[in-house]
Design an enzyme around this catalytic site. Structure first.
Site, PDB file in Angstrom:
ATOM      1  N   CYS A  52      45.425  43.022  36.431  1.00 21.39           N
ATOM      2  CA  CYS A  52      44.982  44.078  37.355  1.00 21.39           C
ATOM      3  C   CYS A  52      45.669  45.408  37.035  1.00 21.39           C
ATOM      4  O   CYS A  52      45.054  46.476  37.155  1.00 21.39           O
ATOM      5  CB  CYS A  52      45.277  43.686  38.803  1.00 21.39           C
ATOM      6  SG  CYS A  52      44.466  42.165  39.319  1.00 21.39           S
ATOM      7  N   ARG A 129      37.000  39.910  40.130  1.00 17.86           N
ATOM      8  CA  ARG A 129      36.857  41.238  39.506  1.00 17.86           C
ATOM      9  C   ARG A 129      35.393  41.645  39.586  1.00 17.86           C
ATOM     10  O   ARG A 129      34.604  41.364  38.681  1.00 17.86           O
ATOM     11  CB  ARG A 129      37.338  41.198  38.057  1.00 17.86           C
ATOM     12  CG  ARG A 129      38.777  40.749  37.937  1.00 17.86           C
ATOM     13  CD  ARG A 129      39.330  40.838  36.545  1.00 17.86           C
ATOM     14  NE  ARG A 129      40.579  40.108  36.472  1.00 17.86           N
ATOM     15  CZ  ARG A 129      41.751  40.554  36.922  1.00 17.86           C
ATOM     16  NH1 ARG A 129      41.837  41.764  37.439  1.00 17.86           N
ATOM     17  NH2 ARG A 129      42.841  39.820  36.832  1.00 17.86           N
TER      18      ARG A 129
HETATM   19  C1  BEZ Z   1      46.317  39.302  36.888  1.00 19.88           C
HETATM   20  O1  BEZ Z   1      47.141  39.251  35.996  1.00 19.88           O
HETATM   21  O2  BEZ Z   1      45.850  40.365  37.286  1.00 19.88           O
HETATM   22  C2  BEZ Z   1      45.813  38.052  37.500  1.00 19.88           C
HETATM   23  C3  BEZ Z   1      45.726  36.916  36.710  1.00 19.88           C
HETATM   24  C4  BEZ Z   1      45.267  35.724  37.273  1.00 19.88           C
HETATM   25  C5  BEZ Z   1      44.904  35.681  38.614  1.00 19.88           C
HETATM   26  C6  BEZ Z   1      44.983  36.823  39.386  1.00 19.88           C
HETATM   27  C7  BEZ Z   1      45.431  38.015  38.831  1.00 19.88           C
END
Ligand code: BEZ
Length: 218
Positions: A52, A129
């Site tokens: 993110c 997402r």
């Molecule tokens: C992230 O790194 O943004 C992420 C990875 C897996 C699940 C949720 C967020």
């Protein structure tokens, strides 16, 4: 555990974008405040996570190009305004990027549920997402989903807004991988006469009656 049917609502391409009023890092906003502008409304799973963070840096990187084509970014996750504030401050400290678009704190999940941003098979407490491109008349024009594990292609978000606006302005379609400046697709002929005429039309290049391209006047 929430009922899966709670999450089934999903706006459709071509349908009105659901109205909302929400708390954000820039104060309260309503979608209707943005009438007359295009909006890219996107969700992320959670603050202070690495994928993110790369996406936020990426979205901020296209913000000015979007603004130049009358388009605003709005982020969203099921985190508090304080969490968002702390995270965007952290991004500025660690990555030297100031996040200047509003980020919705959707703790009630009201917006996430209206827009079908939650994929209960992945998580029923975090948004996936999702990207919604909403036009200046507040109609949903594009929907993109990615899973939590994989970051989005941010230039694609800019490219689809450019393509949609070109389609609206010039009544054309755009081929795969189209970028501004590339040739565009002329809408199909409506009858046999039109189909025959276009084969000798010097303003377009036709492989066959159904496949004609042209350059866009700028
Ligand atoms: C992230 O790194 O943004 C992420 C990875 C897996 C699940 C949720 C967020």
């Amino acid at each position: 555990m929430c009922e899966e049917k709670e999450f089934l609502s999903l706006p459709r391409i071509g349908s009105p974008a659901p109205e909302f009023t929400a708390e954000t890092t820039k104060g309260e906003i309503s979608l209707s405040d943005y009438k007359g502008k295009w909006v890219v409304l996107f969700s992320h799973p959670s603050d202070f996570t690495p994928v993110c963070t790369t996406e936020f840096v990426g979205f901020q990187g296209i913000k000015e190009e979007l603004a130049a084509i009358n388009t605003e970014l709005i982020g969203l996750s099921i985190d508090s305004v304080h969490s968002h504030i702390a995270w965007v401050r952290n991004i500025e400290q660690n990555f030297d990027v100031k996040i200047t678009f509003p980020v919705i704190a959707d703790l009630s999940m009201d917006v996430a549920k209206k827009y079908g941003m939650i994929m209960p098979g992945e998580s029923d407490t975090a948004t996936s997402r999702a990207v919604f491109v909403i036009d200046d008349k507040q109609v949903v024009r594009t929907i993109i989903y990615y899973p939590s594990s994989n970051g989005r292609n941010i230039p694609e978000v800019l490219r689809i807004v450019q393509a949609l606006q070109a389609s609206d302005k010039h009544n054309i379609a755009t081929p795969a991988n189209w970028e501004p400046g590339d040739r565009v697709i002329v809408p199909p002929a409506k009858n046999q006469d039109e189909a025959a005429k276009r084969m000798t039309d010097e303003t377009m290049e036709c492989k066959d009656f159904y496949f004609c391209t042209k350059e866009l006047e700028s």
